[in-house]
Design an enzyme around this catalytic site. Structure first.
Site, PDB file in Angstrom:
ATOM      1  N   CYS A 134      -9.589   4.943   9.330  1.00  0.00           N
ATOM      2  CA  CYS A 134      -9.542   3.841  10.307  1.00  0.00           C
ATOM      3  C   CYS A 134     -10.915   3.268  10.644  1.00  0.00           C
ATOM      4  CB  CYS A 134      -8.888   4.332  11.595  1.00  0.00           C
ATOM      5  SG  CYS A 134      -7.171   4.764  11.339  1.00  0.00           S
TER       6      CYS A 134
HETATM    7  N1  LIG Z   1      -4.250   8.115   9.384  1.00  0.00           N
HETATM    8  C1  LIG Z   1      -4.389   7.743  10.628  1.00  0.00           C
HETATM    9  O1  LIG Z   1      -4.801   8.540  11.451  1.00  0.00           O
HETATM   10  C2  LIG Z   1      -4.045   6.344  11.098  1.00  0.00           C
HETATM   11  C3  LIG Z   1      -4.093   6.083  12.482  1.00  0.00           C
HETATM   12  C4  LIG Z   1      -3.751   4.825  12.940  1.00  0.00           C
HETATM   13  C5  LIG Z   1      -3.398   3.828  12.028  1.00  0.00           C
HETATM   14  N2  LIG Z   1      -3.368   4.083  10.688  1.00  0.00           N
HETATM   15  C6  LIG Z   1      -2.938   2.994   9.815  1.00  0.00           C
HETATM   16  O2  LIG Z   1      -1.631   3.251   9.344  1.00  0.00           O
HETATM   17  C7  LIG Z   1      -1.468   2.779   8.005  1.00  0.00           C
HETATM   18  C8  LIG Z   1      -1.026   3.901   7.100  1.00  0.00           C
HETATM   19  O3  LIG Z   1      -2.056   4.883   7.059  1.00  0.00           O
HETATM   20  P1  LIG Z   1      -1.812   6.361   6.593  1.00  0.00           P
HETATM   21  O4  LIG Z   1      -2.985   7.130   7.065  1.00  0.00           O
HETATM   22  O5  LIG Z   1      -0.462   6.844   6.969  1.00  0.00           O
HETATM   23  O6  LIG Z   1      -1.883   6.157   4.990  1.00  0.00           O
HETATM   24  P2  LIG Z   1      -1.485   7.227   3.868  1.00  0.00           P
HETATM   25  O7  LIG Z   1      -2.255   6.836   2.662  1.00  0.00           O
HETATM   26  O8  LIG Z   1      -1.558   8.599   4.407  1.00  0.00           O
HETATM   27  O9  LIG Z   1       0.044   6.963   3.608  1.00  0.00           O
HETATM   28  C9  LIG Z   1       0.579   5.800   3.102  1.00  0.00           C
HETATM   29  C10 LIG Z   1       1.832   6.148   2.313  1.00  0.00           C
HETATM   30  O10 LIG Z   1       2.409   4.922   1.893  1.00  0.00           O
HETATM   31  C11 LIG Z   1       2.868   5.078   0.565  1.00  0.00           C
HETATM   32  N3  LIG Z   1       2.975   3.741   0.002  1.00  0.00           N
HETATM   33  C12 LIG Z   1       2.009   2.952  -0.501  1.00  0.00           C
HETATM   34  N4  LIG Z   1       2.524   1.773  -0.889  1.00  0.00           N
HETATM   35  C13 LIG Z   1       3.839   1.803  -0.609  1.00  0.00           C
HETATM   36  C14 LIG Z   1       4.914   0.898  -0.785  1.00  0.00           C
HETATM   37  N5  LIG Z   1       4.727  -0.303  -1.328  1.00  0.00           N
HETATM   38  N6  LIG Z   1       6.131   1.291  -0.368  1.00  0.00           N
HETATM   39  C15 LIG Z   1       6.316   2.507   0.173  1.00  0.00           C
HETATM   40  N7  LIG Z   1       5.362   3.417   0.355  1.00  0.00           N
HETATM   41  C16 LIG Z   1       4.134   3.075  -0.042  1.00  0.00           C
HETATM   42  C17 LIG Z   1       1.863   5.996  -0.080  1.00  0.00           C
HETATM   43  O11 LIG Z   1       2.408   6.652  -1.222  1.00  0.00           O
HETATM   44  C18 LIG Z   1       1.578   6.978   1.062  1.00  0.00           C
HETATM   45  O12 LIG Z   1       2.477   8.066   1.053  1.00  0.00           O
HETATM   46  C19 LIG Z   1      -2.807   2.144   7.645  1.00  0.00           C
HETATM   47  O13 LIG Z   1      -2.752   0.786   7.932  1.00  0.00           O
HETATM   48  C20 LIG Z   1      -3.775   2.831   8.577  1.00  0.00           C
HETATM   49  O14 LIG Z   1      -4.897   2.019   8.846  1.00  0.00           O
HETATM   50  C21 LIG Z   1      -3.677   5.342  10.195  1.00  0.00           C
END
Ligand SMILES: NC(=O)c1ccc[n+]([C@@H]2O[C@H](COP(=O)([O-])OP(=O)(O)OC[C@H]3O[C@@H](n4cnc5c(N)ncnc54)[C@H](O)[C@@H]3O)[C@@H](O)[C@H]2O)c1
Length: 436
Positions: free
Chosen positions: A273
């Site tokens: 993030c």
């Molecule tokens: N990790 C954190 O602590 C956090 C906190 C707040 C916000 N976010 C935001 O949340 C969002 C997701 O982050 P995350 O950390 O969960 O990412 P991540 O990489 O852990 O997970 C994303 C998942 O989405 C899947 N994916 C990718 N493309 C896809 C598609 N077209 N259809 C279905 N699945 C798909 C991937 O295989 C993966 O399992 C981002 O925008 C991030 O900025 C993350």
């Protein structure tokens, strides 16, 4: 009943099926929370290995144990790669990655691709919620036109909200349920649907008047952190030059009961993030002719931190009459923050890369990352070194990159020839310990 009334009734009586798209650090805990609250949950991911593992009751994120995944499965949770099953869902919550492209421009292709693959399966009476962090306007400019291209009218037939995730991985004080959740709707009816979607599983829902407000709220939170971390990193450099312990300064300042929030310096920004999200606003602001100078400056200061730590390693080695080239350096902690196994954007890895480029022989120790994983930018063929007094003594310098609680810091300090501490673990001045 109207589609909105039917949807809200289903959500309130927990007869709604919740579809979560993207089962990563955000989507997985959210799925577990809905399952825990007795909703039928279908998790969608494009990664078949992830779906298979979850269906076996195995978690791939250390701080969500297998028991929680198994409990969700027992409550009816299943993971799939078959997007046609989106027709079974009343709610579709999108939690896919939003990284940066090479030149720091937003890459929202995961979000738009996900939306495109859901389009054939959208139905009247569903609510679509975007949780991925993004620039203000994404929901209205990218999602709404796509949804309406199916003939469904947002606010009447189908409902669209933006609700940013606020996960703090590994923090035991907050859970998905207890972290207040901001929700903005595309229309007032969408907001009502969003409140029902989240109000039944989250203790406090914070409604805001538009999706853009909700999108910008998330960015403000993360920019606030990035800028303040940049500030305190700069303060660390000044304090070090003056032989002042910055941690003692911060602790003293933090006794002020108003108007001061403590932030701590470190080896640079990490995680998915803080190093990334601010640049989503920078990019969008350009469309309005605005330069986000604080964001750029904080980015500059924070991204110079790994090099600062590397220079401290050179100084530590120099104190032993040693050059960087050929010296053995052990990086402690390669996850981006303490007590997690997440390595995304970890500054420790950038430090390792810079040390290697300067000729050091680099190893690492991280009990949460037993083997150095495949990364886009870096390649190290290494496994975690077990810490014993003998193994520590083999290195010319030990670098604390991540202050995991499981490390035995006394053992480390007692056996290290020199130690660079980028996390303020050691507060008392010792000749062989260099604040980094
Ligand atoms: N990790 C954190 O602590 C956090 C906190 C707040 C916000 N976010 C935001 O949340 C969002 C997701 O982050 P995350 O950390 O969960 O990412 P991540 O990489 O852990 O997970 C994303 C998942 O989405 C899947 N994916 C990718 N493309 C896809 C598609 N077209 N259809 C279905 N699945 C798909 C991937 O295989 C993966 O399992 C981002 O925008 C991030 O900025 C993350």
């Amino acid at each position: 009943m109207t589609p909105k009334q039917t949807l809200i009734k289903k959500l309130n009586t927990k007869t709604a099926t919740i579809g979560i798209i993207g089962l990563g650090y955000v989507g997985l805990p959210l799925s577990l929370r809905y399952a825990e609250a007795n909703y039928k949950v279908i998790g969608f991911d494009i990664d078949p290995a992830k779906a298979k593992q979850l269906n076996k009751g195995q978690s791939y994120i250390r701080h969500f144990g297998n028991e929680k995944v198994q409990a969700a499965i027992d409550a009816g949770f299943e993971a799939t790669t078959d997007f046609s099953r989106a027709t079974e869902a009343d709610a579709l919550i999108i939690c896919v990655p939003t990284p940066l492209k090479e030149h720091r421009e937003p890459d929202i292709s995961f979000v738009t691709n996900t939306m495109d693959s859901l389009l054939p399966y959208l139905c009247k009476g569903q609510v679509v919620s975007l949780e991925s962090t993004t620039y203000p306007g994404t929901t209205e400019e990218e999602l709404k036109p796509r949804i309406e291209s199916t003939g469904l009218k947002v606010g009447k037939d189908i409902f669209l909200v933006y609700s940013p995730e606020r996960e703090d991985p590994g923090n035991p004080d907050f859970t998905t349920r207890t972290i207040p959740k901001v929700v903005g709707g595309s229309t007032p009816a969408c907001l009502e649907a969003g409140k029902a979607l989240y109000g039944n599983v989250i203790d406090q829902v914070v409604p805001v008047s538009s999706t853009q407000i909700a999108e910008m709220t998330k960015l403000l939170e993360n920019i606030h952190r990035a800028v303040n971390i940049g500030l305190v990193n700069e303060m660390k450099i000044v304090a070090d030059k003056m032989s002042i312990n910055i941690y003692e300064v911060i602790d003293a300042a933090a006794t002020k009961p108003f108007g001061f929030v403590p932030y701590y310096p470190g080896p640079g920004l990490g995680g998915h993030c803080i190093p990334i999200d601010p640049f989503y606003l920078t990019w969008k602001a350009k469309e309005y002719g605005v330069n986000t100078r604080f964001i750029e400056l904080a980015g500059e200061v924070n991204s110079a931190m790994p090099e600062y730590v590397v220079n401290k390693v050179a100084e530590a080695l120099n104190s032993q009459g040693k050059a960087m080239r050929g010296s053995k350096v052990l990086m402690l902690g390669i996850a981006y923050k303490p007590n997690v196994d997440d390595m995304r954007e970890s500054p420790s890895v950038e430090i390792m890369e810079q040390l290697r480029k300067r000729g050091a022989e680099v190893s690492y120790s991280d009990p949460w990352v037993p083997g150095f994983p495949k990364m886009r930018k870096y390649k190290f063929d290494l496994t975690s070194v077990e810490l014993t007094s003998e193994s520590i003594q083999e290195y010319d310098c030990i670098v604390i990159g991540t202050n995991h609680e499981v490390f035995d810091y006394q053992l480390i300090a007692d056996n290290a020839k020199t130690l660079v501490d980028s996390r303020g673990v050691f507060r008392k001045k010792q000749d062989h310990i260099f604040p980094g």
